[in-house]
Each structure stands twice: as structure tokens, then as C-alpha cells.
Design an enzyme around this catalytic site. Structure first.
Site, PDB file in Angstrom:
ATOM      1  N   ASP A 108       0.843  -1.193   0.000  1.00  0.00           N
ATOM      2  CA  ASP A 108       0.000   0.000   0.000  1.00  0.00           C
ATOM      3  C   ASP A 108       0.881   1.247   0.000  1.00  0.00           C
ATOM      4  O   ASP A 108       1.481   1.596   1.018  1.00  0.00           O
ATOM      5  CB  ASP A 108      -0.934   0.011   1.224  1.00  0.00           C
ATOM      6  CG  ASP A 108      -1.986   1.094   1.118  1.00  0.00           C
ATOM      7  OD1 ASP A 108      -3.080   0.811   0.611  1.00  0.00           O
ATOM      8  OD2 ASP A 108      -1.713   2.240   1.544  1.00  0.00           O
TER       9      ASP A 108
ATOM     10  N   GLU B  39       1.917   5.247  -0.158  1.00  0.00           N
ATOM     11  CA  GLU B  39       1.474   6.618   0.066  1.00  0.00           C
ATOM     12  C   GLU B  39       2.299   7.488  -0.875  1.00  0.00           C
ATOM     13  O   GLU B  39       3.470   7.194  -1.142  1.00  0.00           O
ATOM     14  CB  GLU B  39       1.659   7.053   1.520  1.00  0.00           C
ATOM     15  CG  GLU B  39       0.841   6.241   2.517  1.00  0.00           C
ATOM     16  CD  GLU B  39      -0.649   6.212   2.223  1.00  0.00           C
ATOM     17  OE1 GLU B  39      -1.178   7.248   1.757  1.00  0.00           O
ATOM     18  OE2 GLU B  39      -1.276   5.163   2.439  1.00  0.00           O
TER      19      GLU B  39
ATOM     20  N   ASP C 211      -2.282   1.382  -6.997  1.00  0.00           N
ATOM     21  CA  ASP C 211      -0.870   1.235  -6.628  1.00  0.00           C
ATOM     22  C   ASP C 211      -0.022   0.665  -7.763  1.00  0.00           C
ATOM     23  O   ASP C 211       1.040   1.212  -8.093  1.00  0.00           O
ATOM     24  CB  ASP C 211      -0.734   0.325  -5.395  1.00  0.00           C
ATOM     25  CG  ASP C 211      -1.484   0.865  -4.195  1.00  0.00           C
ATOM     26  OD1 ASP C 211      -0.858   1.492  -3.326  1.00  0.00           O
ATOM     27  OD2 ASP C 211      -2.718   0.657  -4.128  1.00  0.00           O
TER      28      ASP C 211
ATOM     29  N   HIS D 262      -4.675   5.811   5.863  1.00  0.00           N
ATOM     30  CA  HIS D 262      -3.708   6.443   4.956  1.00  0.00           C
ATOM     31  C   HIS D 262      -2.280   6.436   5.491  1.00  0.00           C
ATOM     32  O   HIS D 262      -1.429   7.179   4.991  1.00  0.00           O
ATOM     33  CB  HIS D 262      -4.129   7.867   4.588  1.00  0.00           C
ATOM     34  CG  HIS D 262      -5.483   7.931   3.966  1.00  0.00           C
ATOM     35  ND1 HIS D 262      -5.766   7.368   2.740  1.00  0.00           N
ATOM     36  CD2 HIS D 262      -6.653   8.470   4.406  1.00  0.00           C
ATOM     37  CE1 HIS D 262      -7.038   7.563   2.455  1.00  0.00           C
ATOM     38  NE2 HIS D 262      -7.601   8.226   3.442  1.00  0.00           N
TER      39      HIS D 262
ATOM     40  N   ASP E  53      -2.258   0.505   6.741  1.00  0.00           N
ATOM     41  CA  ASP E  53      -3.201   0.004   5.742  1.00  0.00           C
ATOM     42  C   ASP E  53      -2.854  -1.431   5.352  1.00  0.00           C
ATOM     43  O   ASP E  53      -3.748  -2.271   5.155  1.00  0.00           O
ATOM     44  CB  ASP E  53      -3.201   0.898   4.499  1.00  0.00           C
ATOM     45  CG  ASP E  53      -3.962   2.204   4.720  1.00  0.00           C
ATOM     46  OD1 ASP E  53      -4.608   2.350   5.774  1.00  0.00           O
ATOM     47  OD2 ASP E  53      -3.911   3.078   3.836  1.00  0.00           O
TER      48      ASP E  53
END
Length: 266
Positions: free
Chosen positions: A79, A81, A178, A236, A241
Site C-alpha cells: 500500500d 502513500e 498502486d 492512509h 493500511d
């Protein structure tokens, strides 16, 4: 079924465990146990587990008997960011790169890769980005570039045995962004190759909708709510996550769901 018959059936199952096909054993055990009175089942459950363990089935017996075998040896939960703002900045750049290695038999986390990444096009994080992700400027300043992080991912994959052709693994993400948009888009911008192992994945939202019959509009929050799970950490945060994704996967697997690739081949 009488207690005596039940004892005989369990004895037959556990004495024949060494010769019984491993992939069929949980179903056979479940079928036998469904016929037994509760008292018999309780009395012999630990015996069966010990006997199977003695035949190299190991500590994962409990997990094996509670959900069917998955198609993959390992799930790699990912995941990202990325840099962001309102209105959105372009190009976005990955600033957090976490991966959890999830054992496909036990659905437990075996290893973690986690690095922050220095953005180069927009090196200064926006207040919106920090508020959304919890990532402050000091967490990305001086960190490796995306190219360096990708090299370390490859080293980690090799160390964990994930590059062995006989080991089946696949990435899992909450959505297609992603690996369909973010990573290939940034790699193209920077002139970097995308490793083949990033080109197929499982979209957890699709898997959840197949298993539960409803689309999780709000992603992880809806999936946790639908499965009566507590949300882990802060939304987030990439690593948090990932932990939520792993927890949701484990819960769905215990319900008998078998995960399959959802992405189309590149």
C-alpha cells in the site's frame, strides 16, 4: 453416529494421515467431524492435531483445518502513500513503500519491508499530504530515491525466497491504483523498468465483493465494518493500511474464500 464409531472414524483418519493427500486432508477431517457428537469431537481434537503434527504437518494444522488451501504460497500486501495536494499535483511520487509477506497457509505475517522514499520532483510535502498520511518532511528528507528503494525491494524478495520460480507469490493491494497507475506511471516518468512481479496482483476490493456480495465503497473502512473488525492504526498510513489488508484477508480465508488474481496481464 455412536461414540465408538466416532472414535474409530477419527482413529482411521489420523493413523492414515501420512498417506492421505495433504490438500484433501482438511476436507476429509471436516466431513468426519461433522458426523460426530460434540463430546467425541472435543475429546479427540487434540489427539488428531498431535498425530498429524507427528506426520510433518507442523504447527499450521489448526490453520489448515480452519480454511481451504490458497493458490499461492505467499501474498505480498502492498500500500503506497504518495505526494498529494488539492488540487492534485503532477506527477505524484511514492513516499512510503511498505510490503507485508503473508504466509498463504497460515495467513500470518512472516516478514516486513518498509521504507520511506525521497520525492525529487516535488521534494517539499504539502500540509494536505502530511495531514492525510501522517508523513512529515523529516521522514522523507535524506531517504533513498525510488530507484534505490526498488533495488532494495528486489534484494528483500531474493532474501525471502520469493524470486524462486517454484514459489508462487502475488501482490495484494486495496484497489488497482498502486500497481496499475502509481508505480508504472512514476517509473515511466523516471525512466525506470518495472519488475515483472509488480505486473500481477489481487485487488482486495474485488476479492471482498466476490466473497461478501457488496462493493466496499469506502475501501478498508467498509471492509472492516462488514467483517466486524477493528481498524488498525491510522487511515492512509501505508504500513497500517497493509496490516488492515492482511487482517481482512485472514478473516476472509477463515470463511473459506480462495484468493485469485484480479489484474489483467500486462
Amino acid at each position: 453416529v455412536s461414540d465408538a464409531s466416532g472414535c474409530s472414524m477419527i482413529a482411521l483418519l489420523h493413523t492414515g494421515a501420512a498417506k492421505f493427500p495433504q490438500n484433501l486432508l482438511p476436507r476429509a477431517r471436516q466431513a468426519v467431524c461433522s458426523l460426530l457428537p460434540t463430546g467425541v469431537l472435543k475429546g479427540y481434537d487434540s489427539i488428531v492435531s498431535r498425530k498429524l503434527a507427528s506426520h510433518s504437518f507442523g504447527a499450521s494444522m489448526a490453520a489448515m483445518s480452519s480454511f481451504p488451501p490458497q493458490r499461492y504460497h505467499y501474498f505480498l500486501v502492498l500500500d503506497f502513500e504518495a505526494t498529494c495536494d488539492k488540487p492534485q499535483i503532477h506527477p505524484q511520487e511514492i513516499i512510503e513503500f511498505p510490503i507485508l509477506k503473508l504466509n498463504g497457509r497460515t495467513m500470518e505475517i512472516e516478514s516486513t519491508f518498509h521504507m520511506y522514499v525521497q520525492p525529487v520532483v516535488h521534494p517539499q510535502l504539502t500540509p494536505f499530504c502530511t495531514e492525510l498520511t501522517g508523513i512529515i518532511q523529516g521522514m522523507v528528507d535524506g531517504q533513498p530515491s525510488l530507484q534505490q528503494v526498488l533495488e532494495r525491494v528486489d534484494e528483500w524478495m531474493a532474501k525471502e525466497g520469493l524470486l524462486d520460480p517454484s514459489v508462487k507469490s502475488i501482490f495484494v493491494t486495496c484497489g488497482d491504483w498502486d500497481l496499475k497507475v502509481m508505480l508504472p506511471g512514476q517509473c515511466q516518468y523516471l525512466g525506470l523498468p518495472v519488475a515483472d512481479y509488480f505486473k500481477q496482483w489481487i485487488n482486495l476490493k474485488k476479492a471482498y465483493s466476490f466473497a461478501m456480495g457488496s462493493w466496499p465503497k469506502n475501501g478498508l473502512l467498509d471492509m472492516n465494518k462488514g467483517l466486524n473488525l477493528q481498524h488498525i492504526g491510522r487511515p492512509h498510513s501505508g504500513i497500517d493500511d497493509c496490516k488492515n489488508i492482511a487482517n481482512i484477508m485472514k478473516t476472509l480465508a477463515h470463511r473459506g474464500f480462495i484468493f485469485k488474481q484480479t489484474s489483467k496481464p500486462f
